[in-house]
Design a protein around this motif. Sequence first.
Motif, short mmCIF file in Angstrom:
data_model
loop_
_atom_site.label_atom_id
_atom_site.label_comp_id
_atom_site.label_asym_id
_atom_site.label_seq_id
_atom_site.Cartn_x
_atom_site.Cartn_y
_atom_site.Cartn_z
N ILE A 17 0.83 -1.21 0.00
CA ILE A 17 0.00 0.00 0.00
C ILE A 17 0.87 1.26 0.00
O ILE A 17 0.35 2.37 0.05
N PRO A 160 0.41 -4.06 3.82
CA PRO A 160 -0.63 -3.59 4.74
C PRO A 160 -0.71 -4.41 6.03
O PRO A 160 -1.73 -5.03 6.33
N HIS A 177 2.16 6.64 -0.22
CA HIS A 177 1.03 5.74 0.01
C HIS A 177 0.12 5.72 -1.22
O HIS A 177 -0.12 6.74 -1.85
N ARG A 178 -0.38 4.54 -1.53
CA ARG A 178 -1.24 4.33 -2.70
C ARG A 178 -2.69 4.61 -2.31
O ARG A 178 -3.36 3.78 -1.71
N PHE A 181 -5.78 2.20 -3.03
CA PHE A 181 -5.87 0.88 -2.42
C PHE A 181 -6.84 0.92 -1.23
O PHE A 181 -6.83 1.86 -0.44
N VAL A 184 -5.89 2.04 2.39
CA VAL A 184 -5.57 3.46 2.48
C VAL A 184 -6.85 4.29 2.36
O VAL A 184 -7.05 5.27 3.09
#
Length: 191
Positions: A17, A160, A177-178, A181, A184
């Motif tokens: 993530i 994660p 951070h993505r 996803f 998140v």
Amino acid sequence: MAYSLVAGVDEVGRGCIAGPVVAAAVILNPDCEISGLTDSKKLTAKRRAYLAGQIKAKALCWSVGRAEASEIDRINILQASLLAMVRALSGLDITPEWVMVDGSYYPPVLIPGETVIKGDLLIPCISAASILAKVARDNEMSFIHGIYPGYHFDSHKGYPTKKHLEHIQTLGLLPIHRRSFAPVKQVLAIS
């Protein structure tokens, strides 16, 4: 038909993530055997680092490509993984005659090749790519840990884990951070 210049390709970091997805492409030298090549996940970090050095020293050529978290959010993780593979292949000093890719998705390149399920376990050139990609990404996440020590990227590498999710809730999100996803997104929804 037997090809003498075969590139193995694999990626790492799809399930993370945070951080980039990293791919490597390797053309092994048939005259310089490297013993112990296998799926990078089956090796200790110390053994991976040793084999990465052997691969870099003995392969005909190798390259690492990546796609950033922002690219992953924009085009999705599968397309970003394929983009990282394209970048790895385009970074090779020698154009391969054939490409063998771990998994079931082939990158959009003009070089002929094939996908191989569990190729990182079965095909030495894919194993080598798996190792280089994993070492490159793990090293980067350890470097990022030095910049943001509170997130403990050196231990979870951006996956994660429960602790990683707790750190995000406590410390907030970073640019790496993505945001597309689910774990998140959930943190963003709470904050």
